[in-house]
Design a protein around this motif. Structure first.
Motif, PDB file in Angstrom:
ATOM      1  N   PHE A  98       0.883  -1.167   0.000  1.00 29.63           N
ATOM      2  CA  PHE A  98       0.000   0.000   0.000  1.00 29.63           C
ATOM      3  C   PHE A  98       0.921   1.217   0.000  1.00 29.63           C
ATOM      4  CE2 PHE A  98      -2.235  -3.504   1.801  1.00 29.63           C
ATOM      5  CZ  PHE A  98      -3.583  -3.342   1.467  1.00 29.63           C
ATOM      6  N   VAL A  99       0.736   2.134  -0.936  1.00 28.60           N
ATOM      7  CA  VAL A  99       1.651   3.277  -0.969  1.00 28.60           C
ATOM      8  C   VAL A  99       0.886   4.601  -0.999  1.00 28.60           C
ATOM      9  CG1 VAL A  99       3.487   2.007  -2.169  1.00 28.60           C
ATOM     10  CG2 VAL A  99       1.841   3.329  -3.496  1.00 28.60           C
ATOM     11  N   ILE A 100       1.519   5.589  -0.380  1.00 28.97           N
ATOM     12  CA  ILE A 100       1.036   6.967  -0.485  1.00 28.97           C
ATOM     13  C   ILE A 100       2.045   7.687  -1.367  1.00 28.97           C
ATOM     14  CG2 ILE A 100       0.526   9.096   0.768  1.00 28.97           C
ATOM     15  CD1 ILE A 100      -0.027   7.473   3.229  1.00 28.97           C
ATOM     16  N   LEU A 101       1.550   8.389  -2.382  1.00 25.89           N
ATOM     17  CA  LEU A 101       2.469   9.096  -3.284  1.00 25.89           C
ATOM     18  C   LEU A 101       2.795  10.484  -2.738  1.00 25.89           C
ATOM     19  CD1 LEU A 101       0.900   8.159  -6.740  1.00 25.89           C
ATOM     20  CD2 LEU A 101       2.777   7.020  -5.501  1.00 25.89           C
ATOM     21  N   ARG A 102       3.955  10.975  -3.140  1.00 20.49           N
ATOM     22  CA  ARG A 102       4.300  12.357  -2.799  1.00 20.49           C
ATOM     23  C   ARG A 102       3.373  13.292  -3.546  1.00 20.49           C
ATOM     24  NH1 ARG A 102      10.603  13.408  -1.794  1.00 20.49           N
ATOM     25  NH2 ARG A 102      11.235  11.282  -1.313  1.00 20.49           N
ATOM     26  N   GLU A 103       3.124  14.468  -2.981  1.00 18.87           N
ATOM     27  CA  GLU A 103       2.198  15.388  -3.628  1.00 18.87           C
ATOM     28  C   GLU A 103       2.650  15.743  -5.043  1.00 18.87           C
ATOM     29  OE1 GLU A 103       0.996  18.386  -0.672  1.00 18.87           O
ATOM     30  OE2 GLU A 103       0.128  16.600   0.294  1.00 18.87           O
ATOM     31  N   ALA A 104       3.955  15.897  -5.227  1.00 20.24           N
ATOM     32  CA  ALA A 104       4.472  16.284  -6.540  1.00 20.24           C
ATOM     33  C   ALA A 104       4.230  15.208  -7.607  1.00 20.24           C
ATOM     34  CB  ALA A 104       5.963  16.579  -6.429  1.00 20.24           C
ATOM     35  N   ALA A 105       3.945  13.970  -7.178  1.00 19.61           N
ATOM     36  CA  ALA A 105       3.754  12.881  -8.145  1.00 19.61           C
ATOM     37  C   ALA A 105       2.313  12.771  -8.646  1.00 19.61           C
ATOM     38  CB  ALA A 105       4.188  11.558  -7.521  1.00 19.61           C
ATOM     39  N   GLY A 106       1.422  13.598  -8.151  1.00 20.83           N
ATOM     40  CA  GLY A 106       0.015  13.552  -8.565  1.00 20.83           C
ATOM     41  C   GLY A 106      -0.571  12.171  -8.300  1.00 20.83           C
ATOM     42  N   ASP A 107      -1.329  11.611  -9.288  1.00 25.88           N
ATOM     43  CA  ASP A 107      -1.893  10.275  -9.063  1.00 25.88           C
ATOM     44  C   ASP A 107      -0.934   9.182  -9.551  1.00 25.88           C
ATOM     45  OD1 ASP A 107      -2.064  10.232 -11.802  1.00 25.88           O
ATOM     46  OD2 ASP A 107      -4.236   9.970 -11.905  1.00 25.88           O
ATOM     47  N   GLY A 108       0.248   9.563  -9.999  1.00 23.84           N
ATOM     48  CA  GLY A 108       1.274   8.587 -10.367  1.00 23.84           C
ATOM     49  C   GLY A 108       1.178   8.111 -11.808  1.00 23.84           C
ATOM     50  N   GLY A 109       0.038   8.297 -12.424  1.00 23.56           N
ATOM     51  CA  GLY A 109      -0.127   7.856 -13.813  1.00 23.56           C
ATOM     52  C   GLY A 109      -0.485   6.382 -13.898  1.00 23.56           C
ATOM     53  N   ALA A 110      -0.838   5.955 -15.115  1.00 18.52           N
ATOM     54  CA  ALA A 110      -1.374   4.605 -15.321  1.00 18.52           C
ATOM     55  C   ALA A 110      -0.350   3.518 -15.048  1.00 18.52           C
ATOM     56  CB  ALA A 110      -1.892   4.482 -16.760  1.00 18.52           C
ATOM     57  N   GLU A 111       0.922   3.844 -15.221  1.00 23.67           N
ATOM     58  CA  GLU A 111       1.957   2.812 -15.125  1.00 23.67           C
ATOM     59  C   GLU A 111       2.578   2.690 -13.743  1.00 23.67           C
ATOM     60  OE1 GLU A 111       2.636   0.636 -17.507  1.00 23.67           O
ATOM     61  OE2 GLU A 111       0.920   1.601 -18.480  1.00 23.67           O
ATOM     62  N   ILE A 112       2.044   3.441 -12.792  1.00 28.94           N
ATOM     63  CA  ILE A 112       2.751   3.516 -11.502  1.00 28.94           C
ATOM     64  C   ILE A 112       2.899   2.152 -10.822  1.00 28.94           C
ATOM     65  CG2 ILE A 112       0.674   4.195 -10.177  1.00 28.94           C
ATOM     66  CD1 ILE A 112       4.185   5.560  -9.521  1.00 28.94           C
ATOM     67  N   GLU A 113       1.866   1.332 -10.920  1.00 32.51           N
ATOM     68  CA  GLU A 113       1.930   0.038 -10.248  1.00 32.51           C
ATOM     69  C   GLU A 113       3.064  -0.825 -10.819  1.00 32.51           C
ATOM     70  OE1 GLU A 113      -1.769  -1.967  -9.570  1.00 32.51           O
ATOM     71  OE2 GLU A 113      -0.759  -3.841  -9.055  1.00 32.51           O
TER      72      GLU A 113
END
Ligand code: 6R9
Length: 661
Positions: A576-591
């Motif tokens: 389970f991860v929380i992204l940094r604010e600067a990373a937004g939603d991480g994009g489709a490929e984040i996983e």
């Protein structure tokens, strides 16, 4: 745990080393000499540490270990903890020194309290509690926000020899009632409410419910009085056993003659967070506890009482609030900050603003807070002048190397080529009472993620299943081989459970419940609770290690990893991860990207089966992630008991996110 070595070895690729700044080392309170002195004669070492306190009768024996594991320290001696924390500083002419810079959450709501004023207040409270029927040996429950009256009540109880039990104000009425019943408290001290996240929250209604539950429970126990501080002014229900603080305490005499108590007289009972099973009432007694906490506060934090401003951000409902906010610092005559609210109220720079305003020099917080600030971005602390800081501390969990380096750079002044201040990563437990493993800031160099060495006078080791000491580069179980002054004496009312829980795994060893490893230099890395070890296709993987790998990715601020049952692999890694604010939603490929990142950092075996981006993680008030609840989600079960969560709504957010996948 020897089969874990291949993955444990990955942490050892951490090559960064930070030597103590020369000027710091030169004037440090403790030097290398302390280790040699303690090795030569451990009991003489602790006896010398005891001389830092004021005693009545001196001891016959430093340690009585004739009936292990029931230790007695400084037998035959008498002492009063409250006198050591307050009166003696006033008597030594330091009455005008500020003891507490109290900062309320509403802006501008602040109060400085000198040691002389603290003595008056503690004396009044001791007289008022006596008037309410509290006698030596009686238990008092404290359910309060972070206000001066909380510290005053604890010290007043210590003065009377009435053990206190502080229950975190975020806990439910059930949790409060079960603690009151377990230790048989006859008085509860509370307030109408307190300020958190910009609003007044209520406390008194939970006390009313808890008191009703105590009345309804079997046995002849009853809460005789509830002493209530008016903090917010909100309406409260009132019964005849309720008494206002301003009526009882403010009108009481400021003269109180303290009695000396036996060194082994109970000081307090602290219930551990109870992530599973019935909470355990950890019993701490007086003399040894005060020796252990005051010595380590002075040595690990290099406290210079004349010039330092110390701030520990822990809640007083946690053991850190007891040892390193109340007893250790006040016994040492420190000036410290006590802050009521949350770090983000009314703005995300509130902590840094407080550091700037009061010139805080020593700052002690938890990795969970550091990771939250990392998430919010570097710009927030950069707006404040943090140059007063000369030492940083961490406690509560293993600190991920990335969080350590961020802390050093952005709070400790090392960014842009600054020299940076020492960081002490302090390992200890509610049970140990005092810090046991930590760098000494003027002696030991810092290594991000490692708590380094046992302190002088402490015998810790890492052993295998047969209690054999492991070699450098190997992992195993963290144990303590000799008693130490602030150790728990038993579990309240349950000697058998005390022996069974901590001393039964191997003859003569205290098992802390944590896994650890020794790196190639012999330095210690605490890897978290042994029940946080996963078994994936026969490979043992530590949650901490995979979490650190995830946090080292530039988009990730926080991570929690659990092992979920898996038909193919036994257990599978779910993150389970929380992204940094600067990373937004991480994009489709984040996983995919994060799975591959873990694969590169540790090895393919550690790649999570699933990575879930979540807005929050479920944590106890002391900042420990409740992986048990995440495991329920990962295994598709009904989520279990959330009673000890700091914020119970978090699980709803996570479940909603899972449902939307
Ligand atoms: C003081 C406190 C104790 C457990 C302990 C361990 C974890 C605490 C740590 C750490 C790695 C550190 N822990 N400090 N792990 N490095 N510096 O936290 O007491 O609430 O009783 O928790 O916390 O797992 O066994 P407590």
């Amino acid at each position: 745990m020897s089969d874990s070595n291949e993955t444990l070895a990955n942490l050892a690729h951490e090559q960064r080393r930070f030597a103590p700044p020369a000027a710091f080392a030169e004037s440090a309170n403790v030097t290398e000499e302390a280790y040699a002195r303690a090795d030569a004669d451990r009991l003489a070492f602790w006896e010398a540490a005891a001389e830092r306190l004021d005693w009545g009768q001196k001891w016959d024996q430093v340690l009585d270990w004739s009936n292990p594991p029931f230790a007695k320290w400084f037998t035959g001696a008498t002492i009063n903890a409250s006198v050591n924390c307050v009166d003696r500083h006033v008597e030594a002419g330091r009455g005008d020194k500020v003891a507490l810079h109290w900062v309320g959450e509403p802006e501008g709501d602040a109060r400085d309290i000198t040691y002389a004023q603290l003595l008056d207040e503690v004396s009044r409270a001791a007289n008022a509690l006596t008037e309410l029927g509290v006698r030596k040996g009686d238990r008092v429950a404290i359910y309060m926000p972070m206000i001066p009256e909380t510290v005053i009540t604890m010290l007043a109880c210590a003065r009377l020899g009435a053990p206190h039990t502080v229950v975190f104000g975020g806990f439910s009425s059930d949790a409060l009632a079960s603690r009151i019943i377990d230790c048989g408290a006859k008085v509860v001290v509370t307030s109408d409410g307190g300020y958190r996240r910009g609003a007044a929250s209520a406390l008194k209604p939970a006390v009313d419910e808890a008191v009703a539950k105590v009345d309804a429970a079997d046995g002849d126990l009853a809460v005789e009085h509830v002493l209530v501080v008016r903090r917010t002014g909100q309406d409260v229900a009132w019964t005849e056993r309720d008494v206002w603080w301003h009526d009882a305490v403010d009108t009481a005499s400021a003269q109180h003659t303290p009695e000396l108590h036996d060194s082994e007289h109970p000081l307090y009972v602290m219930y551990t967070s109870g992530t599973t099973g019935k909470p355990k009432g950890i019993l701490h007694t007086t003399g040894g506890y005060l020796v252990g906490t005051s010595y380590t506060h002075w040595s690990v934090f290099d406290l210079k009482p004349e010039s330092d401003v110390y701030w520990c951000t822990a809640d007083v409902g946690w053991v850190t609030g007891h040892s390193y906010m109340v007893y250790g610092p006040l016994a040492n005559g420190a000036t410290q900050v006590l802050y009521e609210g949350t770090p983000d109220a009314p703005h995300k720079g509130r902590w840094w603003e407080i550091i700037e305003k009061y010139g805080v020099t020593i700052f002690y917080t938890a990795p969970t807070a550091i990771r939250t600030f990392m998430k919010q971005g570097d710009a927030i602390p950069a707006k404040f002048d943090l140059s007063s800081i000369r030492l940083l501390g961490s406690v509560g969990e293993p600190i991920n190397p990335e969080a350590y380096v961020w802390y050093r750079d952005h709070i400790g002044g090392a960014k842009d080529g600054g020299e940076g201040v020492p960081i002490v990563d302090t390992w200890w437990q509610t049970e140990t009472g005092q810090i046991l493993i930590s760098p000494l800031p003027g002696v030991t160099h810092g290594k991000p993620g490692s708590a380094m060495r046992p302190l002088p006078g402490i015998s810790a080791d890492v052993v295998d299943d047969e209690a054999r000491s492991v070699g450098d580069g190997e992992g195993g179980y963290l144990v303590l081989k000799e008693p130490w002054p602030a150790m728990l004496r038993t579990l309240w009312g349950d000697d058998d459970r005390f022996v069974e829980t901590y001393w039964s795994r191997w003859e003569g060893l205290y098992f802390a419940g944590d896994g650890a490893k020794k790196d190639d230099d012999g330095d210690l890395w605490v890897l978290g609770r042994v029940d946080d070890v996963m078994n994936v296709s026969g490979h043992r993987l530590s949650t901490t290690e995979i979490e650190s790998a995830l946090v080292s990715h530039p988009s990730v601020a926080e991570a929690a990893v659990v092992g979920a049952a898996d038909d193919m692999t036994g257990q599978a890694v779910v993150a389970f991860v929380i992204l940094r604010e600067a990373a937004g939603d991480g994009g489709a490929e984040i996983e995919t990207e994060l799975r591959n990142h873990v694969g590169r950092e540790i090895g393919a075996i550690a790649k999570p089966r699933q990575v879930m981006v979540v807005p929050e993680l479920p944590k106890t008030r002391s900042g420990k992630i409740m992986r048990r609840l995440l495991k329920d989600v990962a295994e598709g079960r009904e989520v279990g008991d959330t009673q000890t969560l700091a914020d119970a709504s978090v699980m709803d957010l996570i479940k909603a996110r899972e449902a939307a996948r």
